[in-house]
Scaffold this active site. Structure first.
Site, short mmCIF file in Angstrom:
data_model
loop_
_atom_site.label_atom_id
_atom_site.label_comp_id
_atom_site.label_asym_id
_atom_site.label_seq_id
_atom_site.Cartn_x
_atom_site.Cartn_y
_atom_site.Cartn_z
CG HIS A 270 -5.62 -0.81 1.75
ND1 HIS A 270 -5.48 0.54 2.01
CD2 HIS A 270 -4.60 -1.44 2.37
CE1 HIS A 270 -4.41 0.72 2.76
NE2 HIS A 270 -3.85 -0.45 2.99
CB CYS B 12 -0.98 0.00 1.16
SG CYS B 12 -0.25 -0.21 2.79
CG ASP C 145 -8.02 2.51 0.78
OD1 ASP C 145 -6.89 2.02 0.74
OD2 ASP C 145 -8.87 2.20 1.62
#
Length: 453
Positions: free
Chosen positions: A348, A156, A346
Site C-alpha cells: 500500500h 494490493c 506492504d
C-alpha cells in the site's frame, strides 16, 4: 471495502506528498519534491500581480488544507484495517523465523535502536530488506481497454502475489542465502525483476494477470481473494509456458474436494504434483522445480486460533515462501513470524513506474523501490481467514522433505490441519494447470464467486 478506500485514498495523480501519507511502508528511494514545488510556486508568485498573489495564496492554503484532511482520513483508515502502526522488533527475545531461516535474538539486541554490523538483528534486517517488494504503481500504460493507469486502492492482492512469485524466482536463481548488493545488482537479480514491469510486454505484470484472470474475477478496479489470484497465476504460467520456455518452474495448486473452493483442509496429492512436473517438462523429466500454492479458509471473520500454531510452524520449513494474507480488502505479504506476530511487506505504497531492463548493463538501474528497510508486524490472530501459503521445492528431495514436514505438522495439529498429504486418491479430481484453464466450465467459474471478498 472498495467504497471505503475510494472515499479515503487520493487518486495516484495527486501530489507527491500522498506517497508518504497513504502508505504503511516508508520509502527511502524517492526524495520529496516539496521544496522544489515550493520554490517554483514562490518564483511564479513574485513575478505576478498582487491580485494573482492572493489567488495563488488562497489556492495554496486550500490545497494544504485538503491534503491535511485527506492524510488524517487515510491514517484512520489504515489504522482501522491493519491496526496501529507496529514497526521494528517487539520487545521479546523469541526466535524470528523468516522464510525458513531462524534468527535467535539475544536479550540486549531488541532494545538497540541502531544495530551493529554482524549482529543477529542486523542480519535479520538485511535478509528482510533483500526480499522483493511490489507496491501500488502509478503512471503505467492503461490496462487493456480501461483508463486505469494505476492500481491504487484495488491492486494490493495482485501486488502481494507478485512478491511471493518473485521470491520463488529469486530462490530458484540465486538461492535462499542471497542478499542484495545495492551498488552492483547482479544480472540474475535484474532478470528476476524485469518480468514484473507494469506493461503487457512484461510476462508477470498486473496487466497480464488481469487478462488471464478474468474468469476468476480479476478486473481493473476490483479486489479479489487469494483463491482467485492463485488460479490466475496458474493460468498465466500455463499461457507463458506455451509461448516460451522462460518460466523455470511448474505451478501446482494444492486443493481438496471440488478443488478446495468450499473450505476444508486441502490435500497435497503426490501423484498430482508429480503430474504437474511431468507436464511442465513436456515428459522429458519426472521432476521439475515446483511452486506450490495452498489457498486456505481458516475461519469465519478472522483466523481461528486453533490454526495459528500450524501457520507459524510453516515459516520454519526451508521451502517456505510465506503467506498471502492481511485484513479484508488490505492484502499484505507475510514473510516471517515471532511469537504470534507476522512480519510483512506492504504493497500500500504509491510509487512511480520503474523500468528494469537487464539488457542495458552500462546503465545503473535504481531498484530501491523494490525493497523495504522497515520491519512491520501484525498480530496473526487479526488476519482475514482467507489466505494462501507458498512453498518452493527445487527438486524431488526438497519436495519429499516438504511432504514429511507437512504430514508431521498435520499429525500435531490436534484435528485442525492446514492441509494433508496423500500419495494418491480417487475422491479428488484435480486438474493440471493447462487442463484446468481449458476444461473449466462457465458454471464452475460462477461457483467460485464466493471467494471474491
Amino acid at each position: 471495502m472498495k467504497a471505503l478506500t475510494d472515499r479515503f485514498v487520493p487518486q495516484p495523480s495527486s501530489s507527491k506528498s500522498e506517497k508518504h501519507e497513504t502508505s504503511l511502508v516508508s520509502s527511502d528511494s524517492e526524495p520529496s519534491d516539496n521544496n522544489n514545488n515550493k520554490s517554483k510556486f514562490t518564483l511564479r508568485s513574485e513575478s505576478s500581480t498582487s491580485g494573482h498573489k492572493q489567488v495563488c495564496a488562497a489556492t495554496w492554503t486550500s490545497l494544504v488544507k485538503k491534503v491535511s484532511m485527506a492524510s488524517g482520513a487515510i491514517k484512520r483508515f489504515h489504522d482501522r484495517v491493519l491496526g496501529p502502526n507496529r514497526t521494528g522488533l517487539p520487545s521479546t527475545t523469541s526466535d524470528v523465523w523468516l522464510l525458513g531461516v531462524c534468527y535467535k535474538i539475544s536479550e540486549d539486541e531488541p532494545s538497540k535502536e541502531e544495530t551493529d554490523d554482524g549482529s543477529v538483528v542486523a542480519e535479520l534486517k538485511q535478509d528482510f530488506s533483500s526480499r522483493i517488494l511490489m507496491t501500488y504503481r502509478k503512471g503505467f500504460e492503461p490496462i487493456k481497454d480501461t483508463t486505469y493507469t494505476s492500481d491504487v486502492n484495488w491492486g494490493c492482492m495482485i501486488r502481494s502475489s507478485q512478491m511471493l512469485f518473485a521470491q520463488a524466482l529469486l530462490f530458484h536463481r540465486l538461492g535462499r542465502s542471497w542478499r542484495i548488493n545495492k551498488s552492483e545488482p547482479e544480472q540474475d537479480y535484474l532478470e528476476t525483476l524485469e518480468p514484473f514491469g507494469d506493461s503487457e510486454a512484461s510476462a508477470f505484470s498486473i496487466h497480464n494477470l488481469i487478462l488471464v484472470g478474468e474468469s476468476y474475477g480479476l478486473a481493473a478496479g476490483s479486489w479479489v481473494g487469494p483463491y482467485a489470484i492463485c488460479r490466475s497465476w496458474e493460468s498465466l504460467a500455463c499461457k507463458k509456458r506455451k509461448q516460451t520456455d522462460s518460466l523455470p518452474m511448474a505451478i501446482h495448486i494444492v486443493s481438496g474436494s471440488e478443488d478446495g473452493e468450499r473450505g476444508g483442509a486441502p490435500v497435497l496429492c503426490i501423484e498430482d504434483a508429480t503430474k504437474s512436473c511431468v507436464e511442465f517438462s513436456r515428459g522429458e523429466d519426472e521432476w521439475a522445480p515446483l511452486l506450490l500454492l495452498v489457498p486456505l479458509v481458516l475461519g469465519l471473520d478472522r483466523v481461528n486460533p486453533r490454526y495459528i500454531p500450524s501457520l507459524k510452524a510453516t515459516f520454519a520449513f526451508p521451502q517456505s515462501l510465506g503467506v498471502l494474507g492481511g485484513k479484508p480488502g488490505a492484502s499484505t505479504y507475510i514473510v516471517g513470524v515471532q511469537d504470534d506476530n507476522g512480519f510483512y511487506l506492504d504493497p500500500h505504497d504509491v510509487q512511480q513506474v520503474v523500468t528494469v531492463n537487464k539488457g542495458t548493463p552500462d546503465v545503473v538501474v535504481d531498484t530501491s523501490s523494490y525493497h523495504c528497510n522497515v520491519l512491520r508486524y501484525v498480530p496473526l490472530e487479526s488476519l482475514d481467514p482467507s489466505l494462501a501459503l507458498g512453498f518452493y521445492c527445487r527438486d524431488k528431495c526438497d519436495f519429499d522433505d516438504l511432504c514429511l514436514r507437512a504430514s508431521k505438522l498435520a499429525e500435531e495439529s490436534k484435528g485442525a490441519p492446514l492441509f494433508t498429504v496423500t500419495q494418491s486418491h480417487s475422491l479428488v479430481t484435480h486438474h493440471s494447470s493447462c487442463e484446468f484453464v481449458e476444461d473449466d466450465t462457465e458454471e464452475e467459474r460462477e461457483e467460485d464467486d464466493w471467494q471474491l471478498l
